[in-house]
Design an enzyme around this catalytic site. Structure first.
Site, short mmCIF file in Angstrom:
data_model
loop_
_atom_site.label_atom_id
_atom_site.label_comp_id
_atom_site.label_asym_id
_atom_site.label_seq_id
_atom_site.Cartn_x
_atom_site.Cartn_y
_atom_site.Cartn_z
N HIS A 35 14.78 26.89 54.37
CA HIS A 35 13.41 27.71 53.92
C HIS A 35 12.49 26.73 54.65
CE1 HIS A 35 10.70 28.96 50.89
NE2 HIS A 35 11.64 29.71 50.56
N CYS A 89 10.98 33.39 54.62
CA CYS A 89 10.46 31.98 54.75
C CYS A 89 11.42 31.37 55.56
CB CYS A 89 10.28 31.48 53.28
SG CYS A 89 8.95 32.02 52.33
N ASP A 108 18.79 21.38 48.55
CA ASP A 108 17.88 22.26 48.03
C ASP A 108 18.65 23.17 47.52
OD1 ASP A 108 15.96 24.51 47.48
OD2 ASP A 108 15.40 24.75 49.49
N LYS A 115 13.82 31.43 39.73
CA LYS A 115 14.91 31.97 40.14
C LYS A 115 15.98 32.13 39.27
CE LYS A 115 13.52 30.86 44.79
NZ LYS A 115 12.98 32.02 45.51
N GLN A 126 18.80 28.32 45.21
CA GLN A 126 19.76 29.55 45.26
C GLN A 126 21.28 29.30 44.69
OE1 GLN A 126 18.28 32.40 45.74
NE2 GLN A 126 16.71 31.95 47.05
C1 LIG Z 1 16.32 28.03 49.59
C2 LIG Z 1 15.03 27.86 48.99
N1 LIG Z 1 14.32 26.87 48.83
C3 LIG Z 1 13.10 26.86 48.34
C4 LIG Z 1 12.51 28.03 47.94
C5 LIG Z 1 10.88 27.90 47.27
O1 LIG Z 1 10.91 28.03 45.84
P1 LIG Z 1 9.41 27.88 45.36
O2 LIG Z 1 8.64 29.01 46.01
O3 LIG Z 1 9.73 28.17 43.99
O4 LIG Z 1 8.77 26.38 45.31
C6 LIG Z 1 13.24 29.02 47.88
C7 LIG Z 1 12.35 30.44 47.32
O5 LIG Z 1 11.63 31.02 47.54
C8 LIG Z 1 14.45 29.03 48.54
O6 LIG Z 1 15.03 30.42 48.64
#
Ligand SMILES: Cc1ncc(COP(=O)(O)O)c(C=O)c1O
Lengths: 120, 409
Positions: B122, B365, B199, B225, B202
């Site tokens: 991401h 993203c 990370d 999430k 998910q």
């Molecule tokens: C794998 C992953 N990492 C990071 C994020 C970023 O999360 P956040 O926008 O809550 O910082 C997301 C979701 O958007 C994600 O799916």
């Protein structure tokens, strides 16, 4: 809200002025940051008149149909007139109602055109 | 077995109609919906014991502080951390990664060092490292994927070397749904002397997490999430590493003693929590973990696995639909990215919306991953505990509708 009228689908599947100009006077490409779609426009200009135009890129039906219509609108027009085309003019010829995120799709080609003209 | 009918009653938003149809919410990878008890927890906080934490002696301040710290305890248990000192509250997953890049990265990386990532990251687990690498003269390396979107282990081993200071990897890809074998990768990285950031955005909401078992050095995830409110992120890091790290943001709450010329920082985890925190929302995040535990993470995973299996099977029977990611649901979370030939994902999502179905369209993203797959965009359906096979049937039907509108065979 149905926005997928025949005209839109037809313009998407058979866009007009799609491709590249061999020797464009000016060319510009923009990306829709929201989705990564890209539209590029080539303009051939002589005596302050757009004598040739082409566009390319990848996008949704709305952005491609809109670019197709816009290139038709500017083809053969004097630059002074082209500069007067507003986003709303383009939306009128698309003849659909769009949500704010989809408006960005419809306006992408207009923004590309404006930035191309600024390069002149 | 989950009682989905009962679970659905806990989520007020699922009663909504969208364009005359019952809402079918398949955008859970972007954010989950919230059960009534989470919404009530926020309301209860503001109606009954709103106060600033860690600084007042009055009753409300005590109650707020206790509830806030109880939430930290719940989150510690939820991921099986050793101590609440290892649980740092941030704004979101992204801020947690930036915290590590800033406070750990700036002090541990030097010219020529390497950070190993994957092509599936991401943007939030890529851009902070790009900035850090540029500043330090360090280098980013990328693990490739195989045809199905599984991490290529050879590519991992080939790229891991004595210069690798950090491996930063997504646990479940938010686009392909691939579950990465993090325990094994962490072990190999540690043998190589590299630290590992996972990370878990998910993964943590959907499966049982045990940081001591996988032995990661950093784990980041995001509350919105996992049935919690927006504005709640978590950084887990091993205590020893946090002790050695300088603060991220500076100001109130993160201090022990302040003099005009110098400051002695507060103990963990407060050293990394400057300023007034998002008290009410973190209390509600604690409530979300209680709710998830009451349903059971194993049951949730099992339910999502069934939904994913059903989707993959049925969708692959539809002509001119391309599905991305692993075919084996044992290696895949409840995420299905796909494309309908000749139709842009935005148009798919727009038509789905006419039928009340919410999916994501775009690059989610993960632009580099889309480039790697030679795609500009994709559609993504992602599941959670309240989704049903009936809803998947709605989605399959909507695919047929899209194909009709665009004249796809
Ligand atoms: C794998 C992953 N990492 C990071 C994020 C970023 O999360 P956040 O926008 O809550 O910082 C997301 C979701 O958007 C994600 O799916």
């Amino acid at each position: 809200m149905n926005i997928y009228f025949e005209q839109i689908i037809d313009l998407y599947q058979h866009p007009r002025n799609f491709g590249r100009l061999k020797k464009p006077t000016v060319s510009h490409e923009e990306v829709n940051v929201f989705c990564g779609d890209k539209i590029r426009m080539d303009l051939g200009i002589k005596n302050d008149q757009i004598i040739d135009v082409a566009f390319g890129g990848s996008g949704c039906a709305i952005s491609i149909a809109s670019a197709s219509l816009l290139t038709d609108m500017v083809h053969g027009k004097k630059l002074a007139l082209v500069k007067k085309i507003t986003k709303e003019n383009l939306l009128q010829s698309l003849n659909i109602e769009l949500t704010p995120t989809r408006l960005k799709c419809a306006w992408l080609s207009w923004e590309v055109l404006q930035k191309a003209l600024k390069k002149l | 077995m989950l009682s989905v009918t009962r679970i659905r009653q806990d989520f007020p938003i699922l009663k909504r109609k969208i364009n005359g149809h019952p809402l079918v919410y398949f955008d859970n990878a972007a954010t989950s919906q919230k059960p009534q008890i989470v919404i009530d927890a926020i309301k209860n906080y503001y109606e009954n014991y709103n106060a600033n934490v860690h600084r007042g002696v009055h009753t409300l301040a005590n109650e707020a502080t206790m509830a806030y710290e109880e939430s930290r305890e719940k989150i510690k248990k939820f991921i099986n951390a050793k101590s609440t000192k290892e649980i740092i509250f941030t704004k979101n997953d992204t801020e947690a990664i930036n915290l590590v890049a800033y406070a750990w990265g700036r002090n541990h990386l030097k010219k020529g060092d390497e950070i190993l990532l994957s092509v599936t990251e991401h943007h939030s687990n890529l851009v902070p490292w790009q900035i850090l690498a540029k500043e330090k003269g360090a280098k980013l390396k990328f693990i490739d994927i195989d045809k199905e979107g599984n991490l290529d282990l050879n590519s991992f081993i080939k790229n891991l070397n004595s210069k690798t200071k950090l491996v930063a990897l997504v646990w479940i890809s938010n686009t392909l749904g691939t579950i990465n074998p993090v325990a094994k990768l962490i072990k190999l990285s540690h043998q190589n002397g590299s630290l590992v950031l996972i990370d878990g955005a998910q993964y943590v909401p959907h499966q049982q997490t045990n940081v001591q078992k996988i032995d990661c050095d950093f784990l980041v995830f995001t509350g919105h999430k996992m049935l919690g409110p927006m504005g709640t992120g978590v950084l887990y890091a091993k205590e020893k590493i946090l002790e050695e790290m300088p603060p991220f943001l500076a100001g109130g709450d993160m201090i022990r003693e302040v003099y005009l010329e110098k400051t002695i920082y507060n103990d963990l985890p407060y050293k990394f929590e400057a300023g007034t925190p998002n008290v009410g929302d973190f209390i509600a995040l604690g409530t979300a973990t209680t709710y998830l535990n009451s349903v059971g993470l194993l049951q949730i995973r099992d339910h999502e696995k069934k939904l994913t299996l059903y989707t993959l099977k049925k969708m692959s029977e539809i002509k001119n639909v391309e599905i991305y990611g692993p075919s084996d649901v044992n290696n895949r979370g409840g995420i299905v990215a796909f494309n309908i030939a000749g139709v842009h994902p935005h148009d798919v999502a727009s038509i789905f919306d006419d039928y009340g179905i919410a999916i994501r369209s775009g690059h989610h993203c993960t632009m580099p991953l889309h480039q790697r797959l030679k795609l500009t965009a994709s559609c993504r359906a992602s599941f959670y505990l309240y989704n049903t096979t009936d809803e998947i049937d709605c989605l399959l039907n909507a695919i047929l509708k899209v194909k009709k509108v665009f004249g796809v065979k």
